[in-house]
Design an enzyme around this catalytic site. Structure first.
Site, PDB file in Angstrom:
ATOM      1  N   ALA A 235       0.818  -1.217   0.000  1.00 15.55           N
ATOM      2  CA  ALA A 235       0.000   0.000   0.000  1.00 15.55           C
ATOM      3  C   ALA A 235       0.852   1.268   0.000  1.00 15.55           C
ATOM      4  O   ALA A 235       0.324   2.372  -0.103  1.00 15.55           O
ATOM      5  CB  ALA A 235      -0.912  -0.005   1.223  1.00 15.55           C
TER       6      ALA A 235
ATOM      7  N   ASN B  22       0.902  -3.382   8.064  1.00 13.46           N
ATOM      8  CA  ASN B  22       1.970  -4.029   7.305  1.00 13.46           C
ATOM      9  C   ASN B  22       2.923  -3.002   6.708  1.00 13.46           C
ATOM     10  O   ASN B  22       4.109  -3.263   6.543  1.00 13.46           O
ATOM     11  CB  ASN B  22       1.356  -4.894   6.202  1.00 13.46           C
ATOM     12  CG  ASN B  22       0.661  -6.104   6.791  1.00 13.46           C
ATOM     13  OD1 ASN B  22       1.307  -7.019   7.257  1.00 13.46           O
ATOM     14  ND2 ASN B  22      -0.658  -6.091   6.810  1.00 13.46           N
TER      15      ASN B  22
ATOM     16  N   HIS C  32      -1.592   7.389   3.887  1.00 12.30           N
ATOM     17  CA  HIS C  32      -0.294   7.045   4.490  1.00 12.30           C
ATOM     18  C   HIS C  32       0.620   8.252   4.338  1.00 12.30           C
ATOM     19  O   HIS C  32       0.789   8.765   3.225  1.00 12.30           O
ATOM     20  CB  HIS C  32       0.343   5.861   3.767  1.00 12.30           C
ATOM     21  CG  HIS C  32      -0.545   4.665   3.663  1.00 12.30           C
ATOM     22  ND1 HIS C  32      -0.719   3.769   4.684  1.00 12.30           N
ATOM     23  CD2 HIS C  32      -1.340   4.237   2.656  1.00 12.30           C
ATOM     24  CE1 HIS C  32      -1.568   2.830   4.310  1.00 12.30           C
ATOM     25  NE2 HIS C  32      -1.962   3.096   3.087  1.00 12.30           N
TER      26      HIS C  32
HETATM   27  N1  LIG Z   1       1.697  -5.055   2.480  1.00 10.87           N
HETATM   28  C1  LIG Z   1       0.586  -4.319   2.475  1.00 10.87           C
HETATM   29  O1  LIG Z   1       0.618  -3.126   2.120  1.00 10.87           O
HETATM   30  C2  LIG Z   1      -0.714  -4.940   2.888  1.00 10.87           C
HETATM   31  C3  LIG Z   1      -1.902  -4.193   2.782  1.00 10.87           C
HETATM   32  C4  LIG Z   1      -3.103  -4.793   3.150  1.00 10.87           C
HETATM   33  C5  LIG Z   1      -3.126  -6.094   3.636  1.00 10.87           C
HETATM   34  N2  LIG Z   1      -1.956  -6.790   3.741  1.00 10.87           N
HETATM   35  C6  LIG Z   1      -1.964  -8.180   4.262  1.00 10.87           C
HETATM   36  O2  LIG Z   1      -2.666  -9.001   3.365  1.00 10.87           O
HETATM   37  C7  LIG Z   1      -3.526  -9.872   4.107  1.00 10.87           C
HETATM   38  C8  LIG Z   1      -4.711 -10.261   3.242  1.00 10.87           C
HETATM   39  O3  LIG Z   1      -5.510  -9.119   2.998  1.00 10.87           O
HETATM   40  P1  LIG Z   1      -6.980  -9.272   2.347  1.00 10.87           P
HETATM   41  O4  LIG Z   1      -7.563  -7.906   2.330  1.00 10.87           O
HETATM   42  O5  LIG Z   1      -6.913 -10.053   1.093  1.00 10.87           O
HETATM   43  O6  LIG Z   1      -7.698 -10.149   3.486  1.00 10.87           O
HETATM   44  P2  LIG Z   1      -9.071 -10.979   3.408  1.00 10.87           P
HETATM   45  O7  LIG Z   1      -9.534 -11.115   4.811  1.00 10.87           O
HETATM   46  O8  LIG Z   1      -9.973 -10.409   2.378  1.00 10.87           O
HETATM   47  O9  LIG Z   1      -8.598 -12.422   2.858  1.00 10.87           O
HETATM   48  C9  LIG Z   1      -7.757 -13.298   3.595  1.00 10.87           C
HETATM   49  C10 LIG Z   1      -7.756 -14.663   2.895  1.00 10.87           C
HETATM   50  O10 LIG Z   1      -6.731 -15.494   3.477  1.00 10.87           O
HETATM   51  C11 LIG Z   1      -7.290 -16.751   3.837  1.00 10.87           C
HETATM   52  N3  LIG Z   1      -6.496 -17.291   4.947  1.00 10.87           N
HETATM   53  C12 LIG Z   1      -6.437 -16.842   6.223  1.00 10.87           C
HETATM   54  N4  LIG Z   1      -5.559 -17.593   6.938  1.00 10.87           N
HETATM   55  C13 LIG Z   1      -5.066 -18.536   6.076  1.00 10.87           C
HETATM   56  C14 LIG Z   1      -4.110 -19.586   6.196  1.00 10.87           C
HETATM   57  N5  LIG Z   1      -3.500 -19.857   7.358  1.00 10.87           N
HETATM   58  N6  LIG Z   1      -3.840 -20.344   5.098  1.00 10.87           N
HETATM   59  C15 LIG Z   1      -4.445 -20.092   3.917  1.00 10.87           C
HETATM   60  N7  LIG Z   1      -5.352 -19.091   3.739  1.00 10.87           N
HETATM   61  C16 LIG Z   1      -5.654 -18.330   4.812  1.00 10.87           C
HETATM   62  C17 LIG Z   1      -8.738 -16.443   4.158  1.00 10.87           C
HETATM   63  O11 LIG Z   1      -9.532 -17.613   4.082  1.00 10.87           O
HETATM   64  C18 LIG Z   1      -9.065 -15.451   3.039  1.00 10.87           C
HETATM   65  O12 LIG Z   1      -9.307 -16.145   1.840  1.00 10.87           O
HETATM   66  C19 LIG Z   1      -3.888  -9.073   5.368  1.00 10.87           C
HETATM   67  O13 LIG Z   1      -4.214  -9.927   6.454  1.00 10.87           O
HETATM   68  C20 LIG Z   1      -2.630  -8.299   5.633  1.00 10.87           C
HETATM   69  O14 LIG Z   1      -1.765  -9.021   6.513  1.00 10.87           O
HETATM   70  C21 LIG Z   1      -0.781  -6.248   3.372  1.00 10.87           C
END
Ligand SMILES: NC(=O)c1ccc[n+]([C@@H]2O[C@H](COP(=O)([O-])OP(=O)(O)OC[C@H]3O[C@@H](n4cnc5c(N)ncnc54)[C@H](O)[C@@H]3O)[C@@H](O)[C@H]2O)c1
Length: 268
Positions: free
Chosen positions: A124, A190, A220
């Site tokens: 992000a 994150n 941000h």
């Molecule tokens: N780097 C960045 O800038 C940034 C920004 C936003 C989110 N993120 C990260 O990305 C992650 C995902 O975001 P999202 O919006 O897609 O979330 P979301 O809640 O929409 O989707 C999460 C998915 O992961 C699956 N999941 C959860 N635990 C699991 C596991 N142990 N094994 C396999 N699948 C699993 C869930 O079933 C779901 O399909 C967030 O939790 C966050 O840590 C990073």
């Protein structure tokens, strides 16, 4: 051009956006598999043509060129060391998980032993290249502020006795360093972890988290001051339509990182 094989861990807001981009790509084209828990409701959303995997043995059998995690901190713990131990490159969305020094050591040891690599996208945020450049500069002061609208903080606001629907002024939810921020807000902080790893480490980034009804999207702000100069950037991301905590750009950022990974030209 050879088709590339990618395993996605998770199939939520980010992974679904990324999968649509990968399935539409042609040079190279991609074959996808998705790793999800056997009982995960996300399995129903995985598009036709993508293999569904339930465990690391399935990942190994699919023989991917790259694994992309978009699932959360728990998924990095559960699958990160095993993927890296298999020698697979792992693109990590949930960078905040790396605030845990034990997990970070486990991941780096597995990568060294197995030949895998831990790849961190800008997600992000932006300007991580600048932060890397000033990371050894004298007197570096690095500050990060997250300003998101109440929809991104419904549960946190409720715990503090606020109603997200009727918040009329900004509420500061957190001030502290990046390690405490990443631990307290696994889905939202994150980017603070990405700054820490690009720059002076988790204790060297000052973080403020503000819930602001006037915020123009997921905002941000990064300020870096050092002997080399100053930088201030402000990014106003639109929230993902599927998850207000997540910025919509993250899927595009992962796609850009994957383009880089397979490109003969690397921008570092
Ligand atoms: N780097 C960045 O800038 C940034 C920004 C936003 C989110 N993120 C990260 O990305 C992650 C995902 O975001 P999202 O919006 O897609 O979330 P979301 O809640 O929409 O989707 C999460 C998915 O992961 C699956 N999941 C959860 N635990 C699991 C596991 N142990 N094994 C396999 N699948 C699993 C869930 O079933 C779901 O399909 C967030 O939790 C966050 O840590 C990073």
């Amino acid at each position: 051009m050879k088709r590339r094989r990618i395993v996605l861990i998770g199939y939520g807001a980010i992974a679904a956006d990324l999968a649509a981009r990968l399935l539409a790509a042609r040079e190279p084209a991609y074959d996808l598999a998705v790793l999800l828990g056997a009982a995960s409701p996300s399995r129903e959303r995985v598009p036709f043509g993508c293999a569904l995997l339930s465990d690391i043995e399935g990942v190994a059998a699919f023989a991917p060129d790259l694994v992309v995690e978009a699932a959360g901190h728990g998924a990095i713990r559960a699958h990160g060391p095993a993927c890296l131990g298999l020698g697979l490159p792992l693109l990590v969305s949930s960078i905040g998980a790396l605030h845990d020094e034990t997990l970070l050591a486990q991941l780096t040891d597995a990568a060294r032993a197995g030949g895998g690599r831990i790849l961190l996208p800008s997600g992000a945020l932006g300007a991580l290249d600048y932060v890397r450049a000033v990371s050894r500069a004298a007197d570096l002061a690095l500050r990060y502020e997250s300003r998101k609208p109440p929809a991104a903080w419904k549960d946190e606001l409720a715990r503090l006795g606020h109603d997200a629907e009727h918040l009329d002024s900004a509420v500061t939810l957190f001030t502290g360093d990046a390690r405490a921020a990443a631990a307290a807000y696994p889905q939202n902080l994150n980017v603070a972890a990405a700054l820490a790893l690009a720059g002076p480490g988790f204790s060297g980034v000052e973080v403020a988290v503000v819930c602001d009804p006037a915020a123009a999207g997921n905002t941000h702000i990064v300020e870096a001051k050092s002997a080399l100069g100053t930088m201030r950037i402000e990014i106003a991301n639109r929230p993902s339509p599927a998850n207000p905590k997540t910025s919509w750009i993250v899927g595009a950022s992962l796609m850009a990182a994957i383009d880089q990974f397979f490109s003969p030209i690397q921008m570092l």
